[in-house]
Enzyme design. Sequence first.
Site, PDB file in Angstrom:
ATOM      1  N   ILE A  59       5.606 -10.786  -8.542  1.00 38.38           N
ATOM      2  CA  ILE A  59       5.260 -10.031  -9.760  1.00 38.38           C
ATOM      3  C   ILE A  59       6.384  -9.097 -10.217  1.00 38.38           C
ATOM      4  CG2 ILE A  59       2.745 -10.157  -9.528  1.00 38.38           C
ATOM      5  CD1 ILE A  59       2.904  -7.224  -8.391  1.00 38.38           C
ATOM      6  N   THR A 108      -7.526   1.412  -4.938  1.00 37.25           N
ATOM      7  CA  THR A 108      -8.143   1.842  -3.686  1.00 37.25           C
ATOM      8  C   THR A 108      -8.619   3.293  -3.759  1.00 37.25           C
ATOM      9  OG1 THR A 108      -7.581   2.407  -1.396  1.00 37.25           O
ATOM     10  CG2 THR A 108      -5.766   2.326  -2.921  1.00 37.25           C
ATOM     11  N   ASP A 109      -9.590   3.629  -2.909  1.00 33.64           N
ATOM     12  CA  ASP A 109     -10.036   5.030  -2.834  1.00 33.64           C
ATOM     13  C   ASP A 109      -8.993   5.928  -2.163  1.00 33.64           C
ATOM     14  OD1 ASP A 109     -10.286   4.131  -0.209  1.00 33.64           O
ATOM     15  OD2 ASP A 109     -12.354   4.820   0.066  1.00 33.64           O
ATOM     16  N   GLU A 110      -7.987   5.308  -1.524  1.00 29.49           N
ATOM     17  CA  GLU A 110      -7.021   6.123  -0.772  1.00 29.49           C
ATOM     18  C   GLU A 110      -6.168   7.007  -1.676  1.00 29.49           C
ATOM     19  OE1 GLU A 110      -5.192   4.143   2.574  1.00 29.49           O
ATOM     20  OE2 GLU A 110      -6.813   2.685   2.671  1.00 29.49           O
ATOM     21  N   TYR A 119       1.680   4.038   1.209  1.00 27.33           N
ATOM     22  CA  TYR A 119       0.796   3.042   0.575  1.00 27.33           C
ATOM     23  C   TYR A 119      -0.015   3.690  -0.536  1.00 27.33           C
ATOM     24  CZ  TYR A 119      -3.483   0.334  -0.211  1.00 27.33           C
ATOM     25  OH  TYR A 119      -4.547  -0.308  -0.794  1.00 27.33           O
ATOM     26  N   SER A 120      -0.745   4.771  -0.192  1.00 28.30           N
ATOM     27  CA  SER A 120      -1.635   5.350  -1.213  1.00 28.30           C
ATOM     28  C   SER A 120      -0.840   5.974  -2.353  1.00 28.30           C
ATOM     29  CB  SER A 120      -2.616   6.345  -0.595  1.00 28.30           C
ATOM     30  OG  SER A 120      -1.969   7.329   0.154  1.00 28.30           O
ATOM     31  N   LYS A 127       0.066   3.153  -4.654  1.00 27.08           N
ATOM     32  CA  LYS A 127      -1.098   2.724  -5.440  1.00 27.08           C
ATOM     33  C   LYS A 127      -1.425   3.770  -6.507  1.00 27.08           C
ATOM     34  CE  LYS A 127      -3.453  -0.419  -5.090  1.00 27.08           C
ATOM     35  NZ  LYS A 127      -3.395  -1.811  -5.641  1.00 27.08           N
ATOM     36  N   PRO A 159      -6.695  -1.035  20.250  1.00 27.72           N
ATOM     37  CA  PRO A 159      -6.003   0.234  20.013  1.00 27.72           C
ATOM     38  C   PRO A 159      -6.747   1.107  19.007  1.00 27.72           C
ATOM     39  CG  PRO A 159      -4.830  -1.577  18.946  1.00 27.72           C
ATOM     40  CD  PRO A 159      -6.030  -2.174  19.607  1.00 27.72           C
ATOM     41  N   GLY A 204       0.143  11.169   9.615  1.00 28.40           N
ATOM     42  CA  GLY A 204      -0.551  11.546   8.373  1.00 28.40           C
ATOM     43  C   GLY A 204      -1.901  10.861   8.214  1.00 28.40           C
TER      44      GLY A 204
HETATM   45  P1  NAD Z   1      -3.596  -8.404   1.129  1.00 28.16           P
HETATM   46  O1  NAD Z   1      -2.415  -7.741   1.750  1.00 28.16           O
HETATM   47  O2  NAD Z   1      -4.531  -9.177   1.990  1.00 28.16           O
HETATM   48  O3  NAD Z   1      -3.103  -9.423  -0.002  1.00 28.16           O
HETATM   49  C1  NAD Z   1      -2.097  -9.087  -0.921  1.00 28.16           C
HETATM   50  C2  NAD Z   1      -1.645 -10.375  -1.606  1.00 28.16           C
HETATM   51  O4  NAD Z   1      -0.629 -10.028  -2.559  1.00 28.16           O
HETATM   52  C3  NAD Z   1      -1.034 -11.406  -0.661  1.00 28.16           C
HETATM   53  O5  NAD Z   1      -1.529 -12.691  -0.961  1.00 28.16           O
HETATM   54  C4  NAD Z   1       0.454 -11.308  -0.945  1.00 28.16           C
HETATM   55  O6  NAD Z   1       1.152 -12.538  -0.707  1.00 28.16           O
HETATM   56  C5  NAD Z   1       0.460 -10.920  -2.410  1.00 28.16           C
HETATM   57  N1  NAD Z   1       1.694 -10.207  -2.789  1.00 28.16           N
HETATM   58  C6  NAD Z   1       2.274  -9.164  -2.147  1.00 28.16           C
HETATM   59  N2  NAD Z   1       3.399  -8.798  -2.797  1.00 28.16           N
HETATM   60  C7  NAD Z   1       3.513  -9.611  -3.876  1.00 28.16           C
HETATM   61  C8  NAD Z   1       4.439  -9.727  -4.943  1.00 28.16           C
HETATM   62  N3  NAD Z   1       5.516  -8.920  -5.017  1.00 28.16           N
HETATM   63  N4  NAD Z   1       4.244 -10.664  -5.896  1.00 28.16           N
HETATM   64  C9  NAD Z   1       3.157 -11.495  -5.827  1.00 28.16           C
HETATM   65  N5  NAD Z   1       2.257 -11.452  -4.835  1.00 28.16           N
HETATM   66  C10 NAD Z   1       2.422 -10.523  -3.877  1.00 28.16           C
HETATM   67  O7  NAD Z   1      -4.339  -7.274   0.326  1.00 28.16           O
HETATM   68  P2  NAD Z   1      -5.902  -7.058   0.071  1.00 28.16           P
HETATM   69  O8  NAD Z   1      -6.477  -6.301   1.198  1.00 28.16           O
HETATM   70  O9  NAD Z   1      -6.508  -8.332  -0.348  1.00 28.16           O
HETATM   71  O10 NAD Z   1      -5.858  -6.069  -1.171  1.00 28.16           O
HETATM   72  C11 NAD Z   1      -5.803  -6.581  -2.502  1.00 28.16           C
HETATM   73  C12 NAD Z   1      -5.811  -5.433  -3.484  1.00 28.16           C
HETATM   74  O11 NAD Z   1      -6.989  -4.655  -3.300  1.00 28.16           O
HETATM   75  C13 NAD Z   1      -4.638  -4.466  -3.294  1.00 28.16           C
HETATM   76  O12 NAD Z   1      -4.204  -4.060  -4.563  1.00 28.16           O
HETATM   77  C14 NAD Z   1      -5.234  -3.306  -2.520  1.00 28.16           C
HETATM   78  O13 NAD Z   1      -4.553  -2.117  -2.807  1.00 28.16           O
HETATM   79  C15 NAD Z   1      -6.650  -3.291  -3.065  1.00 28.16           C
HETATM   80  N6  NAD Z   1      -7.677  -2.744  -2.149  1.00 28.16           N
HETATM   81  C16 NAD Z   1      -7.792  -3.205  -0.871  1.00 28.16           C
HETATM   82  C17 NAD Z   1      -8.797  -2.697  -0.043  1.00 28.16           C
HETATM   83  C18 NAD Z   1      -8.987  -3.213   1.353  1.00 28.16           C
HETATM   84  O14 NAD Z   1      -9.802  -2.666   2.103  1.00 28.16           O
HETATM   85  N7  NAD Z   1      -8.304  -4.263   1.783  1.00 28.16           N
HETATM   86  C19 NAD Z   1      -9.680  -1.730  -0.535  1.00 28.16           C
HETATM   87  C20 NAD Z   1      -9.534  -1.285  -1.854  1.00 28.16           C
HETATM   88  C21 NAD Z   1      -8.539  -1.813  -2.657  1.00 28.16           C
HETATM   89  P1  TYD Z   2      -7.061   0.028   8.411  1.00 30.42           P
HETATM   90  O1  TYD Z   2      -7.896  -1.173   8.664  1.00 30.42           O
HETATM   91  O2  TYD Z   2      -5.579  -0.070   8.604  1.00 30.42           O
HETATM   92  O3  TYD Z   2      -7.408   0.531   6.931  1.00 30.42           O
HETATM   93  P2  TYD Z   2      -6.988   1.926   6.178  1.00 30.42           P
HETATM   94  O4  TYD Z   2      -5.937   2.607   6.957  1.00 30.42           O
HETATM   95  O5  TYD Z   2      -6.489   1.429   4.870  1.00 30.42           O
HETATM   96  O6  TYD Z   2      -8.257   2.712   6.086  1.00 30.42           O
HETATM   97  O7  TYD Z   2      -7.589   1.201   9.343  1.00 30.42           O
HETATM   98  C1  TYD Z   2      -8.937   1.617   9.316  1.00 30.42           C
HETATM   99  C2  TYD Z   2      -9.077   2.792  10.252  1.00 30.42           C
HETATM  100  O8  TYD Z   2      -8.865   2.334  11.598  1.00 30.42           O
HETATM  101  C3  TYD Z   2      -8.044   3.881  10.032  1.00 30.42           C
HETATM  102  O9  TYD Z   2      -8.662   5.143  10.289  1.00 30.42           O
HETATM  103  C4  TYD Z   2      -6.969   3.600  11.065  1.00 30.42           C
HETATM  104  C5  TYD Z   2      -7.764   3.011  12.213  1.00 30.42           C
HETATM  105  N1  TYD Z   2      -7.057   2.000  13.045  1.00 30.42           N
HETATM  106  C6  TYD Z   2      -7.075   2.126  14.432  1.00 30.42           C
HETATM  107  O10 TYD Z   2      -7.662   3.072  15.007  1.00 30.42           O
HETATM  108  N2  TYD Z   2      -6.437   1.165  15.174  1.00 30.42           N
HETATM  109  C7  TYD Z   2      -5.779   0.104  14.607  1.00 30.42           C
HETATM  110  O11 TYD Z   2      -5.205  -0.723  15.326  1.00 30.42           O
HETATM  111  C8  TYD Z   2      -5.788  -0.003  13.178  1.00 30.42           C
HETATM  112  C9  TYD Z   2      -5.078  -1.135  12.492  1.00 30.42           C
HETATM  113  C10 TYD Z   2      -6.451   0.969  12.437  1.00 30.42           C
END
Ligand code: NAD
Ligand code: TYD
Length: 350
Positions: free
Chosen positions: A61, A131-133, A156-157, A160, A211, A289
Amino acid sequence: MQTILITGGAGFIGSHLTRHFVTKYPSYKIVNVDALTYAGNLKNLKDIEHLPNYHFIKGDITDIKLIEELFTEHQFTAVLHCAAESHVDRSITDPLAFVKTNVLGTSTLLQVAKESWKNNFSDKVFYHISTDEVYGSLGTEGFFYETTPYDPRSPYSASKASSDHMVRAFYHTYNFPIKISNCSNNYGPFHFPEKLIPLSINNIIHNKSLPIYGAGENIRDWLFVEDHVKAIDIIYHKGKIGETYNIGGYNEWKNIDLIKELCRQMDIKLNRPAGTSETLITFVKDRAGHDLRYAIDASKLKNELGWEPSLQFEEGLSRTIDWYLNNKDWLEEVTSGTYRKYYDKMYANN
Ligand code: NAD
Ligand code: TYD
């Protein structure tokens, strides 16, 4: 006729979203653009890849020329923007990758869509999935509302949050037709096993340690991924242009309690004596953090658009575990090679 560009459709949420739109709306043409990073996997879409309204293009993208060509070729009427770098731990070791995809990538899509739609925005929508983050970290009380000021604390957050700001800036500056949703932690099938739940399922299967960062007191609000996708569908079709909607599960778990529930269910499913998997729990160095608590108030979405989570957590978790146990080849494949190197690096000193 709708022609929708889905970005990141080969990832976790993106693949569920793509499947949902391709199968529920056969008259929509869906084009999935995904760079297939470590998190993208075309096997996630195997069951729909033959369908005539689905098209895949491998692409980044941030590649403005490619995105321009795609808009010219397909004349998209909407964008569902899911592509992102999504893992907090990776953002701590490589923040610039997050700035590139999440900030520059989102801005590239916005700019190309704005030019391609030639400032005639009727019947167009750019839906940004966030994301809520972005709201930061809560104490033991309170919730994130759509009006909560942004206070991102990880790379990350922060990336976003920056992308959300760019999306809103396009709305205010150009009247560009946007929608945003900010969702809590998702779980379900096809979740890459670097995140807490799938990583723990994989480790329990292989009798490896689980972990837990710090004391395991951090709290997340978990939502089954298909409920997230249903919320996106409703917001896409019925939400108001320019609006933001919070999506959450009303389902807060301390990490340690969640892992104990996971261990309990897995002992039963694997026919192991009760208590076996819990012995794998290992407290490791805390994440830098580390946000204490996330909790979403999703009442705007309920009151205005009628969405509520449909699945109880114990059932959603059970379905998720079953999927991983029935798809061990998927797990094997994504945890081989470079994943193994990542895992060794991240958890080496604990
Ligand atoms: P993910 O990491 O599983 O998937 C991300 C996808 O984006 C992958 O298929 C990757 O190949 C593609 N991608 C990465 N960089 C790219 C680029 N430069 N160009 C094109 N494609 C690219 O992520 P996810 O957990 O499915 O999250 C998807 C979206 O939802 C994200 O925007 C994330 O911030 C948001 N989100 C995720 C969660 C969660 O709990 N996973 C919660 C709220 C919001
Ligand atoms: P994660 O699945 O990475 O989501 P996010 O950080 O986006 O919320 O982590 C969820 C919670 O679990 C977070 O508080 C970090 C913790 N965590 C562990 O304790 N051990 C692990 O190995 C991972 C990946 C996360």
